[in-house]
Design an enzyme around this catalytic site. Structure first.
Site, PDB file in Angstrom:
ATOM      1  N   LYS A 212      -0.200  79.203 -61.068  1.00  0.00           N
ATOM      2  CA  LYS A 212       0.169  79.976 -62.256  1.00  0.00           C
ATOM      3  C   LYS A 212       1.332  79.303 -62.983  1.00  0.00           C
ATOM      4  CE  LYS A 212       1.870  84.463 -63.742  1.00  0.00           C
ATOM      5  NZ  LYS A 212       2.192  85.848 -63.428  1.00  0.00           N
ATOM      6  N   GLU A 218       4.951  73.401 -52.972  1.00  0.00           N
ATOM      7  CA  GLU A 218       3.855  72.996 -52.086  1.00  0.00           C
ATOM      8  C   GLU A 218       2.702  72.410 -52.903  1.00  0.00           C
ATOM      9  OE1 GLU A 218       5.434  75.870 -52.026  1.00  0.00           O
ATOM     10  OE2 GLU A 218       5.634  76.677 -49.993  1.00  0.00           O
ATOM     11  N   GLY A 273       0.046  86.551 -59.730  1.00  0.00           N
ATOM     12  CA  GLY A 273      -0.624  85.562 -58.882  1.00  0.00           C
ATOM     13  C   GLY A 273      -1.622  86.200 -57.929  1.00  0.00           C
ATOM     14  N   ARG A 274      -1.219  87.290 -57.272  1.00  0.00           N
ATOM     15  CA  ARG A 274      -2.103  87.926 -56.277  1.00  0.00           C
ATOM     16  C   ARG A 274      -3.199  88.760 -56.929  1.00  0.00           C
ATOM     17  NH1 ARG A 274       3.059  89.357 -56.263  1.00  0.00           N
ATOM     18  NH2 ARG A 274       3.701  91.478 -56.773  1.00  0.00           N
ATOM     19  N   GLU A 359       3.260  91.673 -50.747  1.00  0.00           N
ATOM     20  CA  GLU A 359       4.052  91.080 -51.830  1.00  0.00           C
ATOM     21  C   GLU A 359       4.206  92.093 -52.963  1.00  0.00           C
ATOM     22  OE1 GLU A 359       2.971  87.392 -54.272  1.00  0.00           O
ATOM     23  OE2 GLU A 359       4.228  86.483 -52.740  1.00  0.00           O
ATOM     24  N   HIS A 390     -11.697  91.918 -28.958  1.00  0.00           N
ATOM     25  CA  HIS A 390     -11.414  91.172 -27.730  1.00  0.00           C
ATOM     26  C   HIS A 390     -10.046  90.514 -27.791  1.00  0.00           C
ATOM     27  CE1 HIS A 390     -15.510  91.820 -26.307  1.00  0.00           C
ATOM     28  NE2 HIS A 390     -15.816  91.774 -27.596  1.00  0.00           N
ATOM     29  N   LYS A 499      12.989  79.503 -51.256  1.00  0.00           N
ATOM     30  CA  LYS A 499      12.612  78.304 -52.023  1.00  0.00           C
ATOM     31  C   LYS A 499      13.861  77.504 -52.387  1.00  0.00           C
ATOM     32  CE  LYS A 499       8.627  80.398 -54.424  1.00  0.00           C
ATOM     33  NZ  LYS A 499       8.073  80.789 -55.723  1.00  0.00           N
TER      34      LYS A 499
HETATM   35  O1  F6P Z   1       5.566  82.497 -53.262  1.00  0.00           O
HETATM   36  C1  F6P Z   1       5.258  83.495 -54.149  1.00  0.00           C
HETATM   37  C2  F6P Z   1       4.293  83.120 -55.211  1.00  0.00           C
HETATM   38  O2  F6P Z   1       4.949  83.120 -56.417  1.00  0.00           O
HETATM   39  C3  F6P Z   1       3.104  84.071 -55.215  1.00  0.00           C
HETATM   40  O3  F6P Z   1       3.386  85.243 -55.876  1.00  0.00           O
HETATM   41  C4  F6P Z   1       2.071  83.236 -55.879  1.00  0.00           C
HETATM   42  O4  F6P Z   1       0.793  83.750 -55.662  1.00  0.00           O
HETATM   43  C5  F6P Z   1       2.315  81.897 -55.210  1.00  0.00           C
HETATM   44  O5  F6P Z   1       3.712  81.839 -55.047  1.00  0.00           O
HETATM   45  C6  F6P Z   1       1.817  80.718 -55.960  1.00  0.00           C
HETATM   46  O6  F6P Z   1       2.407  80.602 -57.215  1.00  0.00           O
HETATM   47  P1  F6P Z   1       1.802  79.655 -58.305  1.00  0.00           P
HETATM   48  O7  F6P Z   1       0.426  80.105 -58.591  1.00  0.00           O
HETATM   49  O8  F6P Z   1       2.709  79.778 -59.488  1.00  0.00           O
HETATM   50  O9  F6P Z   1       1.798  78.252 -57.764  1.00  0.00           O
END
Ligand code: F6P
Length: 532
Positions: A212, A218, A273-274, A359, A390, A499
């Site tokens: 987003k 990452e 995002g979610r 979240e 199990h 972060k």
């Molecule tokens: O770590 C939190 C977050 O902002 C989530 O809300 C989101 O889904 C994820 O990181 C990824 O964010 P982005 O889509 O901006 O890379």
């Protein structure tokens, strides 16, 4: 733009006080076995059909007075007004001053003209953009589907930019295009990307960079490594091929272009995002199931949106589920909920719902930042059945804590192996039954106390439409409990601190500087450096 609805904090409503008294007088000693024995109608009264999803709520620790009081709580907390504010496009994400309009992602285009006079201007314009982007994205998906040279699609994203598409591609495996393999890389742990890349040929690979913000550490690290891998292997002139082999799914199209990606599909800050699976973030799914399948999923979700928007609160499934969550969290004091999908294709549903719930509602302050005196998000966890049986069902049956369980069963199987599906469904039914009836043998190791609550959701078939409805159901139930709790379910400030600290520590891992660090972090940093 009109102002947000005024709400009363839930613990200051008359209904809250009445629920406390009701809990003390009857709720805490409520017994499911007695309730069924004394009420032949209980299954009918506490079950309902919503779009694509049947729900049996009768094995929950509620009776009619509890349900009436919970509905009164919803009314007194302004849940319906808050819902209407969301559907009107008001900025209910108040800490970021944003509207929350993921429902628009599945709103049919015809609504532009039919509802135009009633909708907020922001809503109409946004809907037009949704359909423009959707059209472009689905056309691209169809193009990739017919491109035989592309055999591997690698989604690079994390959190909402990974869990939704990953869950849905697996869930709809039976509808996926043969000849395409889907890979999901989220972790900055290079083992993950390295393992995926090891099996790929650059000429046959499409990388989807899903973020987003297009700033998430990452994803950016994985994207850079993927591009480097691609360029090194393609050799001379590799950059000319980037256009065919990389696409970005983001609200930050400028940053994606600066990264060198020309094929971009945008979305908007009003999609959390979610909540973004049905935006451009769903492109891997659109490639997997095609425009028809993706459209069917949107239709299923839209049907659930309409149900949430229009059904009376007493027959409104997201409302009933969200209120049950409040009843269990704040009156019974249960701190977690387990999700048990009895379908292996729903293997990633627990992880997806975990982000959605935790979240969204893992907050200890209200919308104005005032500390709350009551609990909010439960811990959400689970595994597909029968595997969970199990592993941890022991604790669910005989542990010291009560954990409400939510079963998801699918009536129809999409394989022809004899006997399996009946065994699977029998296990789901038997577990829910065992939680309720128990097997009293007081004092013994074989004592099953029973009276342990569960909800049982049934889909006729696991299809794009039923999956869309199931997702929207879960989104809205989280909205309902968040509304009652008076929190902003649409921000996530709690992820920021880690972060920032990681950026500082990464530098220190390089240079060994431990100045001003606490003793533990400094000690561990030295340990990791010396073994590096
Ligand atoms: O770590 C939190 C977050 O902002 C989530 O809300 C989101 O889904 C994820 O990181 C990824 O964010 P982005 O889509 O901006 O890379």
């Amino acid at each position: 733009m009109s102002s947000l609805p005024l709400t009363t904090r839930c613990d200051r409503t008359p209904a809250w006080a009445e629920l406390q008294s009701h809990y003390a007088a009857a709720g805490q000693s409520f017994d499911l076995r007695r309730a069924f024995a004394s009420d032949a109608q209980r299954f009918n009264d506490f079950s309902q059909q919503a779009p694509h999803v049947f729900a049996d709520l009768s094995k929950n620790l509620i009776d009619m007075p509890t349900q009436s009081l919970l509905l009164a709580l919803a009314e007194q907390c302004g849940v319906a007004a808050h819902r209407d504010a969301m559907f009107a496009g008001l900025p209910i994400n108040n800490t970021e001053q944003r509207a929350v309009m993921h429902f628009l992602l599945r709103q049919p285009a015809a609504a532009v003209s039919t509802n135009a006079s009633h909708a907020e201007p922001v809503w109409q314009e946004a809907l037009q953009q949704v359909h423009e982007t959707l059209g472009a994205m689905l056309a691209y998906a169809e193009q990739v589907r017919t491109d035989e040279a592309i055999t591997d699609i690698v989604n690079i994203g994390i959190g909402g930019s990974d869990l939704g598409p990953q869950m849905a591609v697996r869930a709809l495996d039976a509808f996926c295009q043969p000849g395409k393999r889907f890979h999901f890389v989220s972790n900055v742990d290079g083992h993950e990307l390295a393992r995926v890349l090891a099996g790929l040929q650059p000429r046959n690979t499409l990388f989807l960079i899903a973020s987003k913000t297009f700033t998430t550490a990452e994803t950016m690290t994985n994207a850079q490594s993927a591009r480097h891998w691609f360029e090194t292997r393609m050799g001379e002139g590799a950059s000319a091929h980037i256009a065919r082999h990389f696409a970005a799914l983001t609200t930050n199209v400028q940053a994606a272009q600066a990264f060198g990606i020309r094929t971009t599909f945008g979305f908007w800050d009003w999609v959390g995002g979610r909540y973004s699976l049905m935006s451009a973030i769903g492109l891997p799914l659109a490639i997997a199931v095609g425009a028809q399948g993706f459209g069917d999923m949107l239709a299923g979700a839209h049907a659930m949106d309409e149900h949430f928007k229009t059904a009376a609160l007493a027959n409104n499934l997201p409302v009933r589920l969200g209120l049950l969550d409040v009843w269990y969290r704040n009156f019974h004091g249960f701190t977690s909920r387990s999700i048990a999908p009895y379908h292996s294709a729903l293997g990633r549903l627990p992880a997806y719902l975990q982000q959605l719930e935790m979240e969204s509602n893992g907050k200890r302050v209200d919308r104005d930042g005032q500390a709350l005196p009551y609990g909010t998000s439960p811990v959400l966890w689970g595994e597909p059945g029968t595997n969970g049986q199990h592993a941890y069902f022991q604790m669910l049956h005989q542990g010291s804590d009560v954990v409400p369980v939510e079963f998801v069963a699918v009536k129809t199987a999409r394989h022809d192996l004899p006997g399996h599906h009946a065994k699977l469904l029998a296990n789901a039914l038997a577990q829910a039954q065992a939680f309720m009836v128990g097997q009293p043998e007081p004092g013994g190791h074989r004592d099953f106390p029973g009276n342990r609550p569960s909800t049982f959701l049934v889909l006729d078939d696991l299809t794009p439409a039923s999956l869309g409805a199931l997702i929207a159901l879960q989104e809205h139930r989280v909205f309902v409990s968040g509304s009652v709790w008076g929190i902003n379910s649409f921000d996530q400030w709690g992820v920021e601190l880690g972060k920032v600290l990681a950026t500082d520590i990464e530098v220190r891992l390089g240079n060994g500087d431990t100045a001003s660090l606490d003793g533990s972090t400094a000690g561990l940093l030295n340990k990791l450096r010396s073994s590096a």
